[in-house]
Design a protein around this motif. Structure first.
Motif, PDB file in Angstrom:
ATOM      1  N   GLU A 282       0.817  -1.194   0.000  1.00 49.47           N
ATOM      2  CA  GLU A 282       0.000   0.000   0.000  1.00 49.47           C
ATOM      3  C   GLU A 282       0.857   1.252   0.000  1.00 49.47           C
ATOM      4  N   VAL A 283       0.294   2.317  -0.523  1.00 42.61           N
ATOM      5  CA  VAL A 283       0.959   3.620  -0.523  1.00 42.61           C
ATOM      6  C   VAL A 283       0.638   4.294   0.802  1.00 42.61           C
ATOM      7  N   ARG A 284       1.683   4.651   1.528  1.00 41.45           N
ATOM      8  CA  ARG A 284       1.529   5.138   2.886  1.00 41.45           C
ATOM      9  C   ARG A 284       1.572   6.658   2.963  1.00 41.45           C
ATOM     10  N   PHE A 285       0.584   7.228   3.660  1.00 39.70           N
ATOM     11  CA  PHE A 285       0.581   8.638   4.032  1.00 39.70           C
ATOM     12  C   PHE A 285       0.818   8.683   5.538  1.00 39.70           C
ATOM     13  N   ALA A 286       2.053   8.962   5.937  1.00 45.82           N
ATOM     14  CA  ALA A 286       2.427   8.824   7.336  1.00 45.82           C
ATOM     15  C   ALA A 286       2.265  10.102   8.143  1.00 45.82           C
ATOM     16  N   LEU A 287       2.296  11.244   7.500  1.00 47.11           N
ATOM     17  CA  LEU A 287       2.283  12.526   8.203  1.00 47.11           C
ATOM     18  C   LEU A 287       1.158  13.407   7.683  1.00 47.11           C
ATOM     19  N   ALA A 288       0.626  14.253   8.565  1.00 45.21           N
ATOM     20  CA  ALA A 288      -0.462  15.143   8.178  1.00 45.21           C
ATOM     21  C   ALA A 288      -0.062  16.062   7.037  1.00 45.21           C
ATOM     22  N   GLU A 289       1.212  16.464   7.006  1.00 39.54           N
ATOM     23  CA  GLU A 289       1.657  17.364   5.936  1.00 39.54           C
ATOM     24  C   GLU A 289       1.689  16.679   4.573  1.00 39.54           C
ATOM     25  N   GLU A 290       1.541  15.363   4.547  1.00 39.06           N
ATOM     26  CA  GLU A 290       1.451  14.653   3.275  1.00 39.06           C
ATOM     27  C   GLU A 290       0.013  14.619   2.740  1.00 39.06           C
ATOM     28  N   SER A 291      -0.919  15.166   3.496  1.00 33.86           N
ATOM     29  CA  SER A 291      -2.317  15.209   3.066  1.00 33.86           C
ATOM     30  C   SER A 291      -2.442  15.892   1.714  1.00 33.86           C
ATOM     31  N   ILE A 292      -3.246  15.314   0.842  1.00 32.04           N
ATOM     32  CA  ILE A 292      -3.459  15.881  -0.492  1.00 32.04           C
ATOM     33  C   ILE A 292      -4.388  17.087  -0.433  1.00 32.04           C
ATOM     34  N   GLY A 293      -5.244  17.132   0.586  1.00 33.04           N
ATOM     35  CA  GLY A 293      -6.110  18.294   0.746  1.00 33.04           C
ATOM     36  C   GLY A 293      -7.534  18.052   0.294  1.00 33.04           C
ATOM     37  N   VAL A 294      -8.356  19.052   0.483  1.00 34.48           N
ATOM     38  CA  VAL A 294      -9.789  18.919   0.308  1.00 34.48           C
ATOM     39  C   VAL A 294     -10.219  18.849  -1.154  1.00 34.48           C
ATOM     40  N   ASN A 295      -9.366  19.202  -2.088  1.00 32.08           N
ATOM     41  CA  ASN A 295      -9.813  19.287  -3.474  1.00 32.08           C
ATOM     42  C   ASN A 295      -9.738  17.977  -4.241  1.00 32.08           C
ATOM     43  N   GLU A 296      -8.612  17.252  -4.144  1.00 29.39           N
ATOM     44  CA  GLU A 296      -8.405  16.125  -5.052  1.00 29.39           C
ATOM     45  C   GLU A 296      -8.044  14.813  -4.375  1.00 29.39           C
ATOM     46  N   SER A 297      -8.139  14.717  -3.082  1.00 32.11           N
ATOM     47  CA  SER A 297      -7.826  13.453  -2.417  1.00 32.11           C
ATOM     48  C   SER A 297      -8.898  12.415  -2.717  1.00 32.11           C
ATOM     49  N   LEU A 298      -8.597  11.161  -2.438  1.00 30.27           N
ATOM     50  CA  LEU A 298      -9.600  10.110  -2.616  1.00 30.27           C
ATOM     51  C   LEU A 298     -10.784  10.341  -1.689  1.00 30.27           C
ATOM     52  N   GLN A 299     -10.519  10.703  -0.448  1.00 29.10           N
ATOM     53  CA  GLN A 299     -11.616  10.967   0.479  1.00 29.10           C
ATOM     54  C   GLN A 299     -12.534  12.055  -0.062  1.00 29.10           C
ATOM     55  N   SER A 300     -11.965  13.159  -0.483  1.00 27.04           N
ATOM     56  CA  SER A 300     -12.763  14.277  -0.968  1.00 27.04           C
ATOM     57  C   SER A 300     -13.476  13.930  -2.269  1.00 27.04           C
ATOM     58  N   ALA A 387      -5.793  11.977   3.526  1.00 26.80           N
ATOM     59  CA  ALA A 387      -4.499  11.314   3.331  1.00 26.80           C
ATOM     60  C   ALA A 387      -4.590   9.860   3.762  1.00 26.80           C
ATOM     61  N   ASP A 388      -5.565   9.134   3.237  1.00 30.37           N
ATOM     62  CA  ASP A 388      -5.698   7.723   3.583  1.00 30.37           C
ATOM     63  C   ASP A 388      -4.628   6.893   2.899  1.00 30.37           C
ATOM     64  N   ASN A 389      -4.111   5.899   3.636  1.00 30.23           N
ATOM     65  CA  ASN A 389      -3.244   4.930   2.990  1.00 30.23           C
ATOM     66  C   ASN A 389      -4.026   4.202   1.893  1.00 30.23           C
ATOM     67  N   VAL A 390      -3.344   3.906   0.803  1.00 32.36           N
ATOM     68  CA  VAL A 390      -4.023   3.370  -0.381  1.00 32.36           C
ATOM     69  C   VAL A 390      -3.570   1.933  -0.638  1.00 32.36           C
ATOM     70  N   PRO A 391      -4.467   0.953  -0.463  1.00 26.59           N
ATOM     71  CA  PRO A 391      -4.098  -0.437  -0.772  1.00 26.59           C
ATOM     72  C   PRO A 391      -3.968  -0.635  -2.284  1.00 26.59           C
ATOM     73  N   VAL A 392      -2.755  -0.814  -2.735  1.00 27.60           N
ATOM     74  CA  VAL A 392      -2.520  -1.041  -4.167  1.00 27.60           C
ATOM     75  C   VAL A 392      -2.855  -2.484  -4.529  1.00 27.60           C
ATOM     76  N   ILE A 393      -2.507  -3.397  -3.646  1.00 21.25           N
ATOM     77  CA  ILE A 393      -2.800  -4.825  -3.862  1.00 21.25           C
ATOM     78  C   ILE A 393      -3.352  -5.392  -2.562  1.00 21.25           C
TER      79      ILE A 393
END
Length: 504
Positions: A282-300, A387-393
């Motif tokens: 999985e692709v790891r987002f370990a820190l808050a500063e790695e957040s993609i933000g409200v516009n284009e993240s998977l969550q958003s 900034a959710d971790n993303v399971p690639v496989i």
């Protein structure tokens, strides 16, 4: 070999980025790799190589890669969902408009990462004070990552071996295949590779993953491992039509101690955990500063919710939601469960017995489209928003890969048994089927299992099938040029050997 030890002055400079990627683009550096090599550093110590490897991992977090597009944009192209117009994003892709496809930044970020991986592999002999175990790990991880980036590029920009539209006539080939790093600007400028054949690209991916299997053990699912290499190879083999290989690699992955196949409530809880127990990589987002933000993240992209604790809290945009087909899979309709109706916490959905239905609920009324049924696979599970971790496989995929490959090999009994085992994991009854109906049921389970995980578009593509939607009204036949995206025009203009995909 002095030039190898000092590659980072070139690799991490913006000017070389622009050169190697056949043209500069601001989106290529959307994600600044954490722990990447300092521009004044050198690949001469173990710490420096670890930092270089981390940079290649970090580029997977880009919005143009697993930060969004390889999941959300791919599913928007397919028949998984519909857009809400809350922010205006993904509308063109969902309507399959010409040029509304994977963007230039995906090509550029991926080739930048490949160049970094190439330079690491080229430079390993010059690393001082490293053990053989360290060298094996670095080489294995760099080759796994190179294989993943190449696989993602070739499945997007080229036809897939199991379904090539008029091979040799219309097919434009694979993608440029480069396995040596560019360490000077002259080398980058003069490198004008043509598109390798599709088979040649898959052969390189096979070679890299076989090396990764041999060289790696496991140090956590955020890193490449031997088991993850087998899992990825099972998917690559499925795309290649190498059914025997797909069965063998799926079996190796399932027999490994990396990841777990979950069922029942544990499956749902896995999607609420920072690290999904099913993940093999999985692709790891370990820190808050790695957040993609409200516009284009998977969550958003998938939900307007900030969290499940209080549905009234304003979260993302909820741009892409399940369509009627997906809602039908899981029996989803809006359901008021309390009063007043104006409180978003008093709304949920009806669900059938499929445990995957638990991954959908109602959003809120904060955005313009109002309350919608949304997917909640990505919902601040790392402890901070967007900034959710993303399971690639995920390990469950191995059951479906093996079932499909066995069917295509004529091992019908084995295919049906594995399909029914998988259906049992999701709370569904066994089926009694024969002939092509077994394959269709396997593909249907893939559709349901990987909705909002970016696989549906490529499952349609590798089977030569049309993209048919009712909302929006779309019918893109397999021979339509829109199945492939345009190669970034700057790349084509700067490289006379690089053929553009037809229609662009």
């Amino acid at each position: 070999m002095k030039k190898i030890f000092n590659i980072n002055k070139l690799v991490l400079s913006f000017s070389l980025t622009a050169v190697f990627l056949f043209g500069s683009c601001e989106s290529a550096l959307e994600v600044e790799p954490r722990q990447s090599i300092d521009a004044n550093g050198a690949l001469s110590s173990p710490d420096a190589v670890d930092a270089a490897i981390n940079s290649v991992y970090a580029r997977l977090r880009s919005v143009r890669n697993y930060g969004r597009d390889l999941f959300a944009l791919a599913d928007a192209l397919a028949d998984v969902g519909q857009t809400t117009s809350n922010s205006g994003r993904l509308i063109g892709e969902n309507n399959n408009q010409p040029n509304a496809h994977f963007q230039a930044g995906f090509w550029q970020n991926s080739y930048f990462a490949i160049n970094e991986a190439n330079l690491i592999i080229d430079g390993l002999a010059g690393v001082q004070g490293a053990s053989q175990a360290q060298r094996d790990r670095w080489e294995g991880e760099a080759k796994f990552l190179r294989a993943l980036y190449y696989f993602d590029l070739v499945k997007v920009y080229s036809y897939i071996p199991t379904a090539v539209y008029q091979p040799g006539v219309i097919d434009q080939g694979g993608i440029p295949l480069v396995t040596q790093g560019a360490i000077t600007s002259d080398a980058a400028f003069n490198r004008q590779p043509a598109r390798a054949s599709i088979d040649a690209v898959y052969d390189q991916i096979y070679s890299d993953l076989e090396d990764a299997k041999r060289l790696l053990t496991s140090r956590g699912v955020q890193y490449a491992s031997s088991a993850a290499a087998s899992a990825l190879l099972s998917r690559v083999a499925l795309y290649k039509g190498d059914w025997t290989k797909a069965v063998a690699e799926s079996t190796l992955a399932l027999n490994s101690n990396v990841g777990s196949v979950l069922s029942g409530n544990a499956y749902v809880s896995g999607w609420r955990s920072p690290v999904n127990p099913e993940s093999m990589f999985e692709v790891r987002f370990a820190l808050a500063e790695e957040s993609i933000g409200v516009n284009e993240s998977l969550q958003s992209s998938y939900t307007a919710l900030l969290n499940l604790t209080n549905k009234n809290s304003q979260g993302g945009w909820g741009d892409f939601i399940p369509n009627a087909t997906v809602r039908g899979f899981f029996g989803l309709t809006q359901l008021q469960i309390g009063t007043p109706a104006t409180d978003n916490n008093n709304w949920d959905v009806t669900r059938n017995s499929d445990i995957r239905a638990q991954l959908y609920t109602t959003g809120n009324t904060v955005r313009g489209a109002g309350r919608q049924i949304e997917c909640t696979k990505f919902l601040s599970k790392s402890g901070f928003a967007y900034a959710d971790n993303v399971p690639v496989i995920r390990k469950s995929e191995m059951h479906l890969n093996r079932a499909e490959a066995n069917y295509r090999l004529g091992n019908i009994t084995e295919a049906l048994a594995e399909l029914n085992t998988f259906k049992g994991l999701r709370g569904l009854s066994a089926v009694t089927l024969s002939g092509n109906a077994i394959l269709e049921e396997i593909l249907l389970e893939r559709f349901k299992e990987f909705a909002f995980e970016g696989q549906r578009f490529f499952d349609l593509k590798r089977n030569g099938r049309a993209i048919v939607k009712t909302t929006p009204n779309v019918n893109v036949q397999f021979d339509d040029f829109r199945i492939l995206p345009p190669i970034p025009q700057r790349e084509v203009d700067g490289n006379p050997n690089l053929n553009q995909n037809r229609g662009y």
